[in-house]
Enzyme design. Structure first.
Site, PDB file in Angstrom:
ATOM      1  N   ASN A  67      -7.492   6.020  10.138  1.00 16.26           N
ATOM      2  CA  ASN A  67      -6.086   6.349  10.365  1.00 16.26           C
ATOM      3  C   ASN A  67      -5.685   7.622   9.612  1.00 16.26           C
ATOM      4  OD1 ASN A  67      -5.809   3.927  11.836  1.00 16.26           O
ATOM      5  ND2 ASN A  67      -5.437   2.778   9.949  1.00 16.26           N
ATOM      6  N   HIS A 119     -10.333   7.459   4.403  1.00 18.82           N
ATOM      7  CA  HIS A 119     -11.203   6.275   4.393  1.00 18.82           C
ATOM      8  C   HIS A 119     -11.503   5.866   5.820  1.00 18.82           C
ATOM      9  CE1 HIS A 119      -6.993   4.985   4.126  1.00 18.82           C
ATOM     10  NE2 HIS A 119      -7.335   3.956   4.877  1.00 18.82           N
ATOM     11  N   ASP A 131     -12.472  -4.399   1.789  1.00 15.55           N
ATOM     12  CA  ASP A 131     -11.010  -4.287   1.876  1.00 15.55           C
ATOM     13  C   ASP A 131     -10.400  -5.572   1.303  1.00 15.55           C
ATOM     14  OD1 ASP A 131      -8.972  -2.568   4.106  1.00 15.55           O
ATOM     15  OD2 ASP A 131      -8.262  -4.353   3.055  1.00 15.55           O
ATOM     16  N   GLN A 174      -1.611   5.090   8.522  1.00 20.79           N
ATOM     17  CA  GLN A 174      -2.297   5.312   7.240  1.00 20.79           C
ATOM     18  C   GLN A 174      -1.359   4.938   6.092  1.00 20.79           C
ATOM     19  OE1 GLN A 174      -3.525   9.382   6.402  1.00 20.79           O
ATOM     20  NE2 GLN A 174      -4.961   8.724   4.816  1.00 20.79           N
ATOM     21  N   HIS A 185     -12.510   2.650   8.067  1.00 21.73           N
ATOM     22  CA  HIS A 185     -12.607   1.184   8.119  1.00 21.73           C
ATOM     23  C   HIS A 185     -13.844   0.813   8.943  1.00 21.73           C
ATOM     24  CE1 HIS A 185      -8.343   0.187   6.939  1.00 21.73           C
ATOM     25  NE2 HIS A 185      -8.142   1.430   7.351  1.00 21.73           N
TER      26      HIS A 185
HETATM   27  P1  5GP Z   1      -4.884   2.367   6.010  1.00 17.70           P
HETATM   28  O1  5GP Z   1      -3.741   1.550   6.522  1.00 17.70           O
HETATM   29  O2  5GP Z   1      -4.414   3.441   5.055  1.00 17.70           O
HETATM   30  O3  5GP Z   1      -5.792   2.891   7.071  1.00 17.70           O
HETATM   31  O4  5GP Z   1      -5.779   1.341   5.198  1.00 17.70           O
HETATM   32  C1  5GP Z   1      -5.607   1.030   3.868  1.00 17.70           C
HETATM   33  C2  5GP Z   1      -6.453  -0.199   3.607  1.00 17.70           C
HETATM   34  O5  5GP Z   1      -6.711  -0.290   2.224  1.00 17.70           O
HETATM   35  C3  5GP Z   1      -5.792  -1.513   4.033  1.00 17.70           C
HETATM   36  O6  5GP Z   1      -6.654  -2.178   4.939  1.00 17.70           O
HETATM   37  C4  5GP Z   1      -5.627  -2.273   2.711  1.00 17.70           C
HETATM   38  O7  5GP Z   1      -5.869  -3.657   2.865  1.00 17.70           O
HETATM   39  C5  5GP Z   1      -6.655  -1.627   1.826  1.00 17.70           C
HETATM   40  N1  5GP Z   1      -6.309  -1.568   0.407  1.00 17.70           N
HETATM   41  C6  5GP Z   1      -5.137  -1.132  -0.123  1.00 17.70           C
HETATM   42  N2  5GP Z   1      -5.188  -1.156  -1.465  1.00 17.70           N
HETATM   43  C7  5GP Z   1      -6.437  -1.618  -1.783  1.00 17.70           C
HETATM   44  C8  5GP Z   1      -7.087  -1.860  -3.039  1.00 17.70           C
HETATM   45  O8  5GP Z   1      -6.553  -1.677  -4.129  1.00 17.70           O
HETATM   46  N3  5GP Z   1      -8.376  -2.307  -2.975  1.00 17.70           N
HETATM   47  C9  5GP Z   1      -9.017  -2.535  -1.787  1.00 17.70           C
HETATM   48  N4  5GP Z   1     -10.277  -2.986  -1.845  1.00 17.70           N
HETATM   49  N5  5GP Z   1      -8.423  -2.330  -0.591  1.00 17.70           N
HETATM   50  C10 5GP Z   1      -7.147  -1.871  -0.598  1.00 17.70           C
END
Ligand code: 5GP
Ligand code: ZN
Length: 135
Positions: free
Chosen positions: A88, A101, A32, A95, A103
């Site tokens: 999420n 995805h 991440d 999300q 984590h």
């Molecule tokens: P969510 O909030 O949707 O569960 O998690 C999205 C996650 O993706 C966040 O922890 C954010 O830091 C990560 N993220 C968002 N864009 C990118 C990206 O372009 N590359 C990587 N490696 N992580 C990303």
């Protein structure tokens, strides 16, 4: 199945480079970019499914299996004290990227992160009612 506007589709399928920790036919595991703790990783299916409501059960199970392997690897190599596996679904649940995805967040004693919820209160009646609804 890919969504041309989805960043995780592009990352999962190698069109955008990422720090890949593991890859197979169906999944890519990446670091991440905004890690909650050192080693915070994301398990991405290569196929596009928005969330837990869309992904087939066997693929969701596969993501969890890989999440388990990553948590074990983190414990061995980063000497973690624990792990949160968080997934999420929907804006209301935090999300931000609409591509399923998982984590894998390594935890270290005293790391200062707060990934737990605030316990609420419910009466016996409320618990009975919701249990009945969900049975
Ligand atoms: P969510 O909030 O949707 O569960 O998690 C999205 C996650 O993706 C966040 O922890 C954010 O830091 C990560 N993220 C968002 N864009 C990118 C990206 O372009 N590359 C990587 N490696 N992580 C990303
Ligand atoms: Zn996607």
């Amino acid at each position: 199945m890919k969504d041309p506007n989805c960043i995780f589709c592009k990352i999962a399928n190698g069109e955008i480079p990422s720090r890949t920790l593991y890859e197979d036919e169906k999944f890519r595991v990446i670091l991440d970019l905004g890690p909650a703790t050192k080693g915070h990783a994301l398990v991405l299916p290569k196929e596009h499914f928005a969330d837990i409501y869309e992904i087939p059960a066997d693929l969701a199970a596969g993501a969890f299996e890989i999440g388990q392997q990553m948590a074990v690897r983190m414990r061995e190599r980063l000497h973690t004290d624990g792990a949160n596996l968080v997934q999420n679904n929907g804006e209301a649940a935090g999300q931000t990227v609409s591509h399923f995805h998982l984590h894998v967040i390594p935890r270290y004693k005293g790391d200062g992160q707060h990934i737990l919820w605030k316990p609420g209160k419910a009466s016996d009646q409320e618990l009975d009612a919701v249990a009945e609804t969900l049975r």
